[in-house]
Design an enzyme around this catalytic site. Sequence first.
Site, PDB file in Angstrom:
ATOM      1  N   TYR A   1     -13.615   0.956  43.693  1.00  0.00           N
ATOM      2  CA  TYR A   1     -14.557   2.079  43.840  1.00  0.00           C
ATOM      3  C   TYR A   1     -14.974   2.319  45.287  1.00  0.00           C
ATOM      4  O   TYR A   1     -15.831   3.163  45.539  1.00  0.00           O
ATOM      5  CB  TYR A   1     -15.840   1.809  43.044  1.00  0.00           C
ATOM      6  CG  TYR A   1     -15.643   1.256  41.659  1.00  0.00           C
ATOM      7  CD1 TYR A   1     -15.015   2.009  40.665  1.00  0.00           C
ATOM      8  CD2 TYR A   1     -16.108  -0.014  41.329  1.00  0.00           C
ATOM      9  CE1 TYR A   1     -14.840   1.496  39.394  1.00  0.00           C
ATOM     10  CE2 TYR A   1     -15.946  -0.531  40.051  1.00  0.00           C
ATOM     11  CZ  TYR A   1     -15.305   0.229  39.097  1.00  0.00           C
ATOM     12  OH  TYR A   1     -15.145  -0.277  37.840  1.00  0.00           O
TER      13      TYR A   1
ATOM     14  N   GLY B   1     -27.194   2.927  33.128  1.00  0.00           N
ATOM     15  CA  GLY B   1     -26.723   3.675  34.287  1.00  0.00           C
ATOM     16  C   GLY B   1     -27.548   3.573  35.541  1.00  0.00           C
ATOM     17  O   GLY B   1     -27.098   4.031  36.603  1.00  0.00           O
TER      18      GLY B   1
ATOM     19  N   CYS C   1      -2.630 -11.266  48.418  1.00  0.00           N
ATOM     20  CA  CYS C   1      -1.487 -10.721  49.143  1.00  0.00           C
ATOM     21  C   CYS C   1      -1.493  -9.204  49.141  1.00  0.00           C
ATOM     22  O   CYS C   1      -0.539  -8.566  48.671  1.00  0.00           O
ATOM     23  CB  CYS C   1      -0.208 -11.234  48.516  1.00  0.00           C
ATOM     24  SG  CYS C   1      -0.143 -13.021  48.510  1.00  0.00           S
ATOM     25  N   GLU C   2      -2.580  -8.618  49.614  1.00  0.00           N
ATOM     26  CA  GLU C   2      -2.665  -7.166  49.716  1.00  0.00           C
ATOM     27  C   GLU C   2      -3.546  -6.818  50.894  1.00  0.00           C
ATOM     28  O   GLU C   2      -4.622  -7.405  51.050  1.00  0.00           O
ATOM     29  CB  GLU C   2      -3.324  -6.566  48.462  1.00  0.00           C
ATOM     30  CG  GLU C   2      -2.511  -6.750  47.218  1.00  0.00           C
ATOM     31  CD  GLU C   2      -2.828  -5.730  46.144  1.00  0.00           C
ATOM     32  OE1 GLU C   2      -3.321  -4.631  46.464  1.00  0.00           O
ATOM     33  OE2 GLU C   2      -2.567  -6.051  44.982  1.00  0.00           O
TER      34      GLU C   2
ATOM     35  N   ARG D   1     -14.667  -4.633  42.950  1.00  0.00           N
ATOM     36  CA  ARG D   1     -15.384  -3.376  43.120  1.00  0.00           C
ATOM     37  C   ARG D   1     -15.115  -2.672  44.463  1.00  0.00           C
ATOM     38  O   ARG D   1     -14.959  -1.450  44.483  1.00  0.00           O
ATOM     39  CB  ARG D   1     -16.892  -3.585  42.894  1.00  0.00           C
ATOM     40  CG  ARG D   1     -17.205  -4.110  41.485  1.00  0.00           C
ATOM     41  CD  ARG D   1     -18.667  -4.007  41.126  1.00  0.00           C
ATOM     42  NE  ARG D   1     -19.090  -2.638  40.976  1.00  0.00           N
ATOM     43  CZ  ARG D   1     -19.684  -1.925  41.897  1.00  0.00           C
ATOM     44  NH1 ARG D   1     -19.983  -2.462  43.056  1.00  0.00           N
ATOM     45  NH2 ARG D   1     -19.998  -0.666  41.688  1.00  0.00           N
TER      46      ARG D   1
ATOM     47  N   GLU E   1     -30.000   1.067  27.467  1.00  0.00           N
ATOM     48  CA  GLU E   1     -28.837   0.174  27.438  1.00  0.00           C
ATOM     49  C   GLU E   1     -28.411  -0.242  28.844  1.00  0.00           C
ATOM     50  O   GLU E   1     -27.297   0.053  29.275  1.00  0.00           O
ATOM     51  CB  GLU E   1     -27.719   0.970  26.766  1.00  0.00           C
ATOM     52  CG  GLU E   1     -26.675   0.195  26.072  1.00  0.00           C
ATOM     53  CD  GLU E   1     -25.810   1.142  25.249  1.00  0.00           C
ATOM     54  OE1 GLU E   1     -25.534   0.808  24.104  1.00  0.00           O
ATOM     55  OE2 GLU E   1     -25.420   2.222  25.744  1.00  0.00           O
ATOM     56  N   PRO E   2     -29.284  -0.898  29.597  1.00  0.00           N
ATOM     57  CA  PRO E   2     -28.937  -1.238  30.975  1.00  0.00           C
ATOM     58  C   PRO E   2     -28.015  -2.441  31.089  1.00  0.00           C
ATOM     59  O   PRO E   2     -28.118  -3.402  30.322  1.00  0.00           O
ATOM     60  CB  PRO E   2     -30.302  -1.574  31.593  1.00  0.00           C
ATOM     61  CG  PRO E   2     -31.105  -2.098  30.441  1.00  0.00           C
ATOM     62  CD  PRO E   2     -30.641  -1.348  29.230  1.00  0.00           C
ATOM     63  N   GLY E   3     -27.127  -2.388  32.052  1.00  0.00           N
ATOM     64  CA  GLY E   3     -26.282  -3.534  32.360  1.00  0.00           C
ATOM     65  C   GLY E   3     -26.551  -3.970  33.790  1.00  0.00           C
ATOM     66  O   GLY E   3     -27.239  -4.938  34.081  1.00  0.00           O
ATOM     67  N   ARG E   4     -26.048  -3.154  34.729  1.00  0.00           N
ATOM     68  CA  ARG E   4     -26.127  -3.472  36.149  1.00  0.00           C
ATOM     69  C   ARG E   4     -27.564  -3.747  36.611  1.00  0.00           C
ATOM     70  O   ARG E   4     -27.801  -4.691  37.358  1.00  0.00           O
ATOM     71  CB  ARG E   4     -25.556  -2.276  36.928  1.00  0.00           C
ATOM     72  CG  ARG E   4     -25.343  -2.533  38.397  1.00  0.00           C
ATOM     73  CD  ARG E   4     -24.986  -1.216  39.123  1.00  0.00           C
ATOM     74  NE  ARG E   4     -24.002  -0.422  38.445  1.00  0.00           N
ATOM     75  CZ  ARG E   4     -22.689  -0.444  38.688  1.00  0.00           C
ATOM     76  NH1 ARG E   4     -22.219  -1.214  39.639  1.00  0.00           N
ATOM     77  NH2 ARG E   4     -21.872   0.339  38.015  1.00  0.00           N
TER      78      ARG E   4
HETATM   79  N1  LLP Z   1     -23.665   1.740  27.856  1.00  0.00           N
HETATM   80  C1  LLP Z   1     -22.372   2.075  27.833  1.00  0.00           C
HETATM   81  C2  LLP Z   1     -21.832   2.726  26.649  1.00  0.00           C
HETATM   82  C3  LLP Z   1     -21.566   1.798  28.936  1.00  0.00           C
HETATM   83  O1  LLP Z   1     -20.290   2.150  28.903  1.00  0.00           O
HETATM   84  C4  LLP Z   1     -22.107   1.143  30.064  1.00  0.00           C
HETATM   85  C5  LLP Z   1     -21.280   0.822  31.218  1.00  0.00           C
HETATM   86  C6  LLP Z   1     -23.464   0.792  30.030  1.00  0.00           C
HETATM   87  C7  LLP Z   1     -24.215   1.117  28.916  1.00  0.00           C
HETATM   88  C8  LLP Z   1     -24.139   0.064  31.174  1.00  0.00           C
HETATM   89  O2  LLP Z   1     -24.165   0.799  32.317  1.00  0.00           O
HETATM   90  P1  LLP Z   1     -24.946   0.233  33.600  1.00  0.00           P
HETATM   91  O3  LLP Z   1     -26.418   0.164  33.246  1.00  0.00           O
HETATM   92  O4  LLP Z   1     -24.374  -1.079  33.902  1.00  0.00           O
HETATM   93  O5  LLP Z   1     -24.684   1.229  34.664  1.00  0.00           O
HETATM   94  N2  LLP Z   1     -17.086  -1.518  36.389  1.00  0.00           N
HETATM   95  C9  LLP Z   1     -17.937  -0.465  36.894  1.00  0.00           C
HETATM   96  C10 LLP Z   1     -18.996  -0.071  35.916  1.00  0.00           C
HETATM   97  C11 LLP Z   1     -18.475   0.336  34.574  1.00  0.00           C
HETATM   98  C12 LLP Z   1     -19.565   0.734  33.626  1.00  0.00           C
HETATM   99  C13 LLP Z   1     -19.070   0.735  32.237  1.00  0.00           C
HETATM  100  N3  LLP Z   1     -20.043   1.116  31.270  1.00  0.00           N
HETATM  101  C14 LLP Z   1     -18.544  -0.914  38.223  1.00  0.00           C
HETATM  102  O6  LLP Z   1     -18.302  -2.039  38.635  1.00  0.00           O
HETATM  103  O7  LLP Z   1     -19.247  -0.156  38.860  1.00  0.00           O
END
Ligand code: LLP
Length: 436
Positions: free
Chosen positions: A336, A254, A363-364, A332, A292-295
Amino acid sequence: MSRTSVTTGDPVTGSSAYPLGSSVGPDGHVIVGGCDLVAVAREFGTPAYVYAPADIRSRARAYLGALRARGIDSEVLFASKAAPLTAIYRVCREEGLSVDVASGGELHMALAAGFEPARIYMHGNNKSAAELRMAFAAGIGCIVVDSLDEIESADWLADREQDVLIRLTPGVAAPTHAFVRTGEIDSKFGFAIDGGQADEAVAAVGRSRNLRLAGFHAHLGSQIYELDTYVRAIEVLAAFCAPHEPRVMNVGGGLGIAYTSGDRPPSIAEYVDLKVDALTRCFDPLPRILLEPGRSLVGNAGVTLYTIGTVKEIPGVRTYVAVDGGMSDNLRPMLYGSEYEALIASRADRPASVTTTVAGKHCESGDILVRDVGLAEPRPGDILVTPATGAYGYAMASNYNGIPRPPVVFCDRGRATAVVRRETYADLTARDVDDG
Ligand code: LLP
């Protein structure tokens, strides 16, 4: 906010949108991963996703280093939904991360990238029987169970003992876009702590034949800067979880990133320290801690390159700069309202002389990538670069309007290599079934 220089992301200060080590060359060209982006555009075409894998490595090390400094038993999971690319799974594996997969497809890619099954955690609020079977067959480390129906079906399908985490919603509303909030009671994910659902889940796992409760999971949402939210959530979680003496606590991802050079997110080290402080206060003994980082691993590692096709000035209204991609490669801004910045990749040293709106080719009317951005004399044929597109860009790409999806190029120490090729028109018809 400076629109004319490239300020690089820094996992220590947390600031800035471009990949670490990005710069502007003496000729005014933007350089990422040691590669001139104008040359990359020429070689691979546009639109193109460009990543500096060294940036991902450095952020992975920032996470692991901050946890190591605390001397606690821990694991960092790459939330692979942010950038489900085999080459990125591979980088994360090489750096010693584990992985979160949210579908059979992500599991397939994690396995293809060589992840040890024990390091794979499977999420999802509606895992199919086929996905659960696939997870059991692969022997993955942990399933994060999300509903009573799933506990029942997973127990039935499991052919051996399987560790599970129970996904909880602590009832804490994260200060972020409603679409990416997941920690509230009114959520499609997990079990609410209030109201007894979480107790029911623990009892159901306890009654099961094959499932073994390893611990709990919670993820509040995404693109969050306010660290206090995590502390409140950990306190709520601990009050419920600690009496069960979990072996594992997965406190989600997050952490927000900088999308524009004015953004000042917390650093990875601050974020890790804060979560670990709260967990240490609330749990004795401290379970194994999973983040659990993604972004925040991949978001600033990626930029997108486009070619400008038209520049249309509506006198007294606005100047539209149209590029060869749009909502099919970056949804995005439309979904959002996310803000991005942009530069002309060959004139990054020149003043942003014209205030423009960067539009896509779909086309939007809502297909707007960047609003009110100053560009240096934009002209047809120029390469435009938008930073901070490494997370949830490729992941959410589509073929809207029959646009083939862009390639993914890694730029590393001056070498540019395609890790995913551009889709072709033939790809667009490749799955057609000839019923004649
Ligand atoms: N763990 C779980 C269970 C999740 O659902 C997510 C993201 C993460 C970890 C990783 O979160 P992060 O560190 O990336 O914030 N499409 C949206 C974001 C959707 C996030 C979904 N879950 C966007 O582009 O902002």
